[in-house]
Design a protein around this motif. Structure first.
Motif, PDB file in Angstrom:
ATOM      1  N   SER A  54       0.812  -1.216   0.000  1.00 38.69           N
ATOM      2  CA  SER A  54       0.000   0.000   0.000  1.00 38.69           C
ATOM      3  C   SER A  54       0.847   1.269   0.000  1.00 38.69           C
ATOM      4  N   ILE A  55       2.133   1.164   0.325  1.00 37.92           N
ATOM      5  CA  ILE A  55       3.014   2.335   0.306  1.00 37.92           C
ATOM      6  C   ILE A  55       3.561   2.503  -1.107  1.00 37.92           C
ATOM      7  N   LYS A  56       3.108   3.543  -1.768  1.00 43.43           N
ATOM      8  CA  LYS A  56       3.548   3.779  -3.136  1.00 43.43           C
ATOM      9  C   LYS A  56       4.383   5.045  -3.249  1.00 43.43           C
ATOM     10  N   HIS A  57       3.964   6.103  -2.592  1.00 35.17           N
ATOM     11  CA  HIS A  57       4.677   7.379  -2.667  1.00 35.17           C
ATOM     12  C   HIS A  57       4.351   8.224  -1.441  1.00 35.17           C
ATOM     13  N   THR A  58       5.066   9.310  -1.312  1.00 34.03           N
ATOM     14  CA  THR A  58       4.880  10.178  -0.154  1.00 34.03           C
ATOM     15  C   THR A  58       3.678  11.090  -0.333  1.00 34.03           C
ATOM     16  N   SER A  59       3.122  11.497   0.790  1.00 34.87           N
ATOM     17  CA  SER A  59       2.146  12.581   0.784  1.00 34.87           C
ATOM     18  C   SER A  59       2.904  13.831   1.217  1.00 34.87           C
ATOM     19  N   GLY A  60       2.390  14.982   0.887  1.00 34.10           N
ATOM     20  CA  GLY A  60       3.049  16.219   1.275  1.00 34.10           C
ATOM     21  C   GLY A  60       2.707  16.583   2.706  1.00 34.10           C
TER      22      GLY A  60
END
Length: 128
Positions: free
Chosen positions: A44-50
């Motif tokens: 479920s970890i694909k990319h960062t959130s800001g």
């Protein structure tokens, strides 16, 4: 008669648990509960959130950085913290030296986990 030994100072008794640690653990468990059911955390970890770095900071984590690149940056940050802590340990004495050594050890372990995740994702055979 004059006392030869001063009264013991009244230091607060600690129960060994920090309210801040309890709150951090609670927040972590809440975030883990928000992930979709049936999906592993790693998938479920694909990319960062800001998000901002610290309170009232000028700096923020950019949105959309892929997980592997973010982990590489974390590893570099932990390596830097390791080196700085190592230098400080040499100048410490007594209890400070022990506390700093504990910090160095914690940073080393955190970096080892991040590096193991990165190495495991690179050397894992494809299941396709």
């Amino acid at each position: 008669m004059k006392k030869l030994v001063p009264d013991q100072s009244k230091t607060p008794v600690r129960n060994g648990r920090s309210p801040e640690l309890d709150q951090a653990n609670k927040e972590l468990l809440q975030k883990l509960a928000l992930r979709p059911t049936g999906t592993s955390l790693a998938k479920s970890i694909k990319h960062t959130s800001g998000i901002p770095v610290g309170n009232n900071s000028l700096f923020a984590i950019r949105e959309g950085i892929n997980a592997e690149e973010a982990l590489l940056h974390v590893s570099l940050l932990l390596k830097s913290a390791e080196e700085v802590s190592d230098e400080i340990t040499e100048r410490g004495s007594g209890i400070e030296r022990g506390l700093i050594w504990s910090l160095v050890h914690s940073v080393e372990m955190a970096r080892a986990v991040v590096d193991a995740l990165l190495d495991g994702s690179r050397h894992r055979p494809s299941l396709k």
